[in-house]
Design an enzyme around this catalytic site. Structure first.
Site, PDB file in Angstrom:
ATOM      1  CG  HIS A 261      -1.815   1.126   1.368  1.00  0.00           C
ATOM      2  ND1 HIS A 261      -3.151   1.081   1.047  1.00  0.00           N
ATOM      3  CD2 HIS A 261      -1.600   2.407   1.806  1.00  0.00           C
ATOM      4  CE1 HIS A 261      -3.715   2.251   1.275  1.00  0.00           C
ATOM      5  NE2 HIS A 261      -2.798   3.079   1.734  1.00  0.00           N
ATOM      6  CD  GLU A 262       1.472   3.590   3.634  1.00  0.00           C
ATOM      7  OE1 GLU A 262       1.672   4.651   2.992  1.00  0.00           O
ATOM      8  OE2 GLU A 262       0.439   3.388   4.306  1.00  0.00           O
ATOM      9  CG  HIS A 265       0.432   6.352  -0.445  1.00  0.00           C
ATOM     10  ND1 HIS A 265      -0.562   7.092  -1.042  1.00  0.00           N
ATOM     11  CD2 HIS A 265      -0.175   5.669   0.566  1.00  0.00           C
ATOM     12  CE1 HIS A 265      -1.717   6.866  -0.434  1.00  0.00           C
ATOM     13  NE2 HIS A 265      -1.508   6.000   0.541  1.00  0.00           N
ATOM     14  CD  GLU A 291      -5.566   5.375   0.275  1.00  0.00           C
ATOM     15  OE1 GLU A 291      -5.584   4.235   0.789  1.00  0.00           O
ATOM     16  OE2 GLU A 291      -4.717   6.248   0.588  1.00  0.00           O
TER      17      GLU A 291
END
Length: 497
Positions: A261-262, A265, A291
């Protein structure tokens, strides 16, 4: 020097100050000694004061007016025309806000962070309540700086998802809620065995695996780092300073998904236009678009069959005690099991949306005075019971689980679900443009996806609004239907079918 060039020179130090503040904020949540919180709060307040004062100075307005005349004949899509357009909007909002209020908001957020950490450790909402009250009071003062607002929440939401109204979000979430609630009820009896996902997963091995995932997905060597923290996030000071964090739970391997997930980003920050790096247009478009990138890598890649057919042997080698006897199909089914749970960042794809809708509704209740802050735990627990059928055992697993309110980031939560919806639209367009994409992922080749995202999303920076950025990438503005169709197709058909 032209007015446009003078404007750029004036804006560059503002961006520098903001990025220095981000690095100090990263340090606050990862490396800083706990006792240093008071120092850091003052430092962040000072940086915010300096950046805001320079930005809202009358000289910025004068240069904006002059630069607008200079770019009138340019293509509206050009970097310079976009810069004047974006900065004009930022300036007209910022000049309404006193610099000291901006600084006080930054100080309060930094001071609340260690209070929240301790309160979460002790599962004691009352210990966090004074810090929350201060943050909310300052947000009320911030909203009061603006006149003629349809809904107070619009002002806060606009800081994270520009040119998006509360009413628009409410309509999208109502469409999602109408379909998610019965889908969750239908899938609630999922009897997939996922017991092997709980056990002993030593953090040092998790860390090696997490770093391996980032290296596999790909970033330029020497441009990123991965560190542990209480609540995962991504930060950094530029395209070659990407700082990813994750959380290692010794009883699960959820860190792998938070790392993916990160990474999404971090990759967005990594592939922003470097030539605009010290200008506002060189920043990410919005947190919703941000996101969409993290959820794409976490879910569309990280929960997919092709990815795990490639990567699962490495995971088995890392955790043989837990996974040696578990084949890849059982593993993929387990990580995609639909099972209402307490923690948003650990939620499956189907139930995740209701976690966000719950927070969105509570934030509107806070801003509109419909719920007293001291009553938030009860309101939270009631919605968890209503939406997900779960009883919340304590505040640490309920109202205290997220860091956002400690940071004063009211208006942030909706972007998680907006981005999740947009991630499917972006993914489907990427697959359309790269027919062999899923086969490439099955071979552990991620450059085609990275490059497509860079060309169609990341390198646009902040030149356009979130919905215009999405339209340019996919041909459409936000639409819940592809996301809902994806969930229903994937989970009704069977994940590994």
């Amino acid at each position: 020097m032209s007015s446009l060039e003078a404007l750029k020179e004036r804006l560059a130090p503002v961006v520098d100050l903001q990025r220095v503040a981000r690095v100090l904020g990263w340090d606050l949540q990862t490396k800083m000694p706990p006792a240093g919180g008071g120092h850091r709060a003052e430092q962040l307040g000072t940086l915010q004061l300096l950046a805001h004062e320079r930005f809202v100075d009358a000289e910025t307005g004068r240069l904006l007016d002059a630069a607008a005349s200079e770019v009138e004949a340019l293509d509206p899509d050009s970097d310079d025309a976009a810069l004047v357009r974006v900065v004009r909007r930022d300036y007209e909002k910022a000049v309404r806000v006193p610099s000291e209020l901006r600084a006080e908001m930054a100080r309060a957020s930094a001071e609340a962070r260690p209070v929240w950490v301790r309160a979460k450790e002790q599962s004691d909402f009352s210990a966090f309540l004074p810090a929350l009250e201060r943050n909310v009071e300052l947000r009320f003062k911030y909203v009061d700086c603006f006149d003629g607002v349809d809904e107070p929440y619009d002002i806060l939401l606009d800081d994270f998802e520009p040119e998006t109204s509360t009413a628009e979000v409410r309509a999208i979430f109502a469409e999602l809620k109408e379909r998610l609630v019965p889908l969750i009820a239908e899938l609630r009896g999922d009897d997939t065995d996922n017991s092997f996902l709980t056990g002993e997963f030593p953090p040092d091995r998790q860390e090696r695996l997490a770093k391996g995932v980032v290296e596999l997905f790909g970033m330029r060597p020497g441009s990123w780092r991965l560190d542990p923290t209480v609540h995962p996030f991504a930060s950094g000071a530029g395209v070659n300073d990407v700082r990813i964090t994750t959380n290692y739970d010794p009883q699960t391997m959820k860190s792998l998904f938070s790392t993916m997930h990160e990474y999404g980003h971090g990759l967005y920050n990594h592939q922003l236009p470097p030539d605009l790096g010290r200008l506002p247009t060189g920043a990410p478009c919005s947190l919703g678009i941000h996101e969409s990138q993290s959820r794409l890598w976490e879910n569309l890649v990280g929960r997919s069959v092709p990815f795990w057919r490639f990567f699962y042997p490495r995971v088995q080698e890392t955790f043989p005690e837990q996974l040696a006897a578990v084949d890849v199909d059982r593993f993929v089914a387990a990580i995609n099991k639909v099972q209402p749970s307490l923690i948003r960042i650990k939620a499956d794809e189907v139930t995740y949306g209701m976690h966000v809708i719950l927070r969105f509704e509570l934030e509107q209740d806070i801003v509109n005075g419909r719920v007293a802050l001291r009553d938030l735990p009860d309101a939270w627990n009631a919605k968890m019971s209503e939406y997900l059928g779960i009883d919340v055992p304590d505040d640490a697993h309920g109202v205290l689980q997220d860091t956002h309110w400690a940071g004063g980031m009211i208006g942030y939560f909706p972007t998680y679900l907006l981005g999740t919806v947009m991630s499917v639209q972006i993914w489907e367009k990427a697959v359309e443009d790269i027919p062999e994409l899923e086969d490439a992922i099955g071979r552990g080749e991620f450059a085609p996806l990275r490059e497509w995202l860079g060309d169609h999303v990341h390198r646009l920076g902040r030149k356009f609004s979130p919905q215009e950025t999405l339209r340019r990438a996919t041909g459409s503005t936000i639409d819940a239907k592809p996301y809902l169709a994806y969930l229903e197709s994937k989970y009704r058909a069977g994940v590994a079918a």
